[in-house]
Enzyme design. Sequence first.
Site: not given
Ligand code: ADQ
Length: 750
Positions: A23, A43, A101, A400-401, A521-523, A702
Amino acid sequence: MCIIIIKQKNIKAMNRFLIISNRLPVKIDVLDDDIDVKPSVGGLATGMKSVSRFFNSLWIGWSGVDKNQLTQKQLKSVNDALKREECVDVNLTQEEVELYYEGFSNKTVWPLFHYFNQFVEYEEEQWEAYKQVNRKFADVIAENIKGVDKIWVHDYHLLLLPQMIKERFPKITVGFFLHIPFPSYELFRILPWRNEIINGMLGVDLLGFHTFDYERHFMSSVRRLLGYDININEIHLPKRIVKVDNFPMGIDYDKFHNAALASQTRSVRDKSEIRKELERYYLLYPETKFILSIDRLDYTKGLINRLEAYEYFLENYPEYREKVTLVLLAVPSRIGVEQYQQMKSEVDEIVGRINGKFSSINRTPIWYFYRSMPFENLVDLYNYCEIALITPIRDGMNLVAKEFVASKTDGRGVLILSEMAGASKEMSEALIINPNDKEQIAAAIKTAIEMPLEEQIERNTFLQKRLKRYNVEKWGVEFLNSLEKVRKNEQKYLGMKLTASTQDKIIKDVCSGDKCIFFLDYDGTLTGFEDNPEHATPDKDLYGLLDELAENPKNHVVLISGRDKDTFQKWFGESPYTLVVEHGVWYKPAGDKWHMIEPLDAKWKESIRSSLEFYVDRTPGSFIEEKNYSIVWHYRKSDPELGFNRAIELKDELTSLVANLNLEILEGNKVIEIKNRGINKGRAAMHLLNSFPADKIVAIGDDWTDEFLFEELPEDTYTIKVGLSQTVAGYKVENFMEVRDMLKRLACER
Ligand code: ADQ
């Protein structure tokens, strides 16, 4: 070692590079006469969008619209928007979207790589479409390749693309980052197309994963499926080296932190509806703790478990029923895939059940939003809610964390995080839980509610420091720096590669000499490797070639090997060349008998043999080879990982033993050899050089035991290494066939 730091101000001046992902970072919706352009959610898009701002890049991907269905006017608007966003789209038809997809990417790779084996589909038609669309991406890249020296491909939709690019553009440096987990070999091996996929990924120069575990799993599959040699984090392919590393993805820390600060200071009029609602509620019920849950609605994210754990909490900790509200934000995702539709119904049902069971006149235990939210609202939620409950069953990283922690401007707040998320590896100050253990999750919610403020601040301070330092920009720069470094190493390697013109020069020079000595060398140098060393017998061509070379009285051919005396006697005893065996214990001039280079003792073998026998018993496929003055443990035929691990153990065990006995351990290609200290090919070669002086010297080998040879011989020796690994030799060739070709020319032209 020099690390290239790409300074921000110079970044835009770099050669343009391409970012490739399924995307694009924008989602385009076509409305009658107009179009709507929004940032993509997820993400990869959010992370890489932040990175791309700092670089001179062009993004190639699918825009989400089928251009074949647009009117001229709509098409123009879409093209203009893409250009504005520095994007080029790969147009996918509806059928391709369904098969590539929604099909192979999301019904095969996604569930398999997230350990949801029960959802995996194996449809040939989808696999064919996956290959076809990967090729389509390669075609669009080809149209945009001018002025590009690097390509960064992303994620599981495009696992075959790196190889396709490398085949068409071998000089372009290719990086690949996998945003989801790479599963253990036991799972990956299930896939009928596993070899194609892994070969596709190996088209890169640099391969990045979020965590060391995923890297480890990938290496294990490469070893077991393809049998390539692996040297720490380098995979040695026949013609190239692929570097593999982990780069835990960060977030745009300042963006979230500053937006959270701004959100707190906004006037009532400018506040978002969601923030006003949270504040109003809090005024009415000041004891309320808001627990936040945000994800794409995906079975890997553990929403069902999370809701069940929350229900368990409400049931078992009734004193908190009136004090908590779960804000559940689920972003619609992959709505065309059946499991996602089923899951949506299941989530709706559980939310209904919990709200039905625990609601009171004034309070609802779950506020449920099934939609995407603008960035400001997201930050309001992160900033305002005290607790984040993030419980994926499997997650590559989980941004998100990190976004939640970055938005805690005053350090208050508690993160509850699943140990199955890649993020848990770097966020140990969070409350780490097992997403399948609802009791543990419920207890963590209680701990979070009761956690003293100072402790919250202390934990978040640690977390924030790390997130701020290792932000998404740093992640991107580190990946690109590594890519640049790999590229420089490749150039260095290409510089050492014996080109046709250098070979001509060497041959001309050697032919002009009075006497030339060849240490061969051999091998691995004159012949390939076999699982059983006894099978690596010399072939007719090799005898012919060596004989021809040795026939010339101006040449002196020395075969110098780690092999035992009896084998070489059998193979070459009557030949017109000097033989050196057991790394330099014995030598035999042509037509003469065997001599020892220096007297040695072999009584020590008894004490070492029993240790090796113990390893043979515990490592199926391994065996002992006994030579006159050394003893060897071979593990080429063993399980590659077991063999590798046992070799480390064995070396460890032998270290103290060999020190007392004045021995040393030689580690060769899938062998560990124990022999008298100081005996090596370099010493033996120098001994021979005294007896057979020469004005031209050629040494070819080698193995790393040949490095002794390269090091000891005089400086004007032509030292040639077979293979890609590090060496002190002056030149490199790829394989034993190249060695034979060169020797053939030397035999004819001299
Ligand atoms: P995701 O599976 O999409 O990503 P995550 O890493 O949590 O998971 O990212 C989600 C993203 O979406 C965050 O940046 C968050 O801000 C955004 N988001 C979530 N809810 C939203 C909402 N309601 N409106 C707008 N934005 C929203 C994949 C992998 C992950 C990995 C990431 C990056 O599955 O494991 O961390 O790629 O590599």
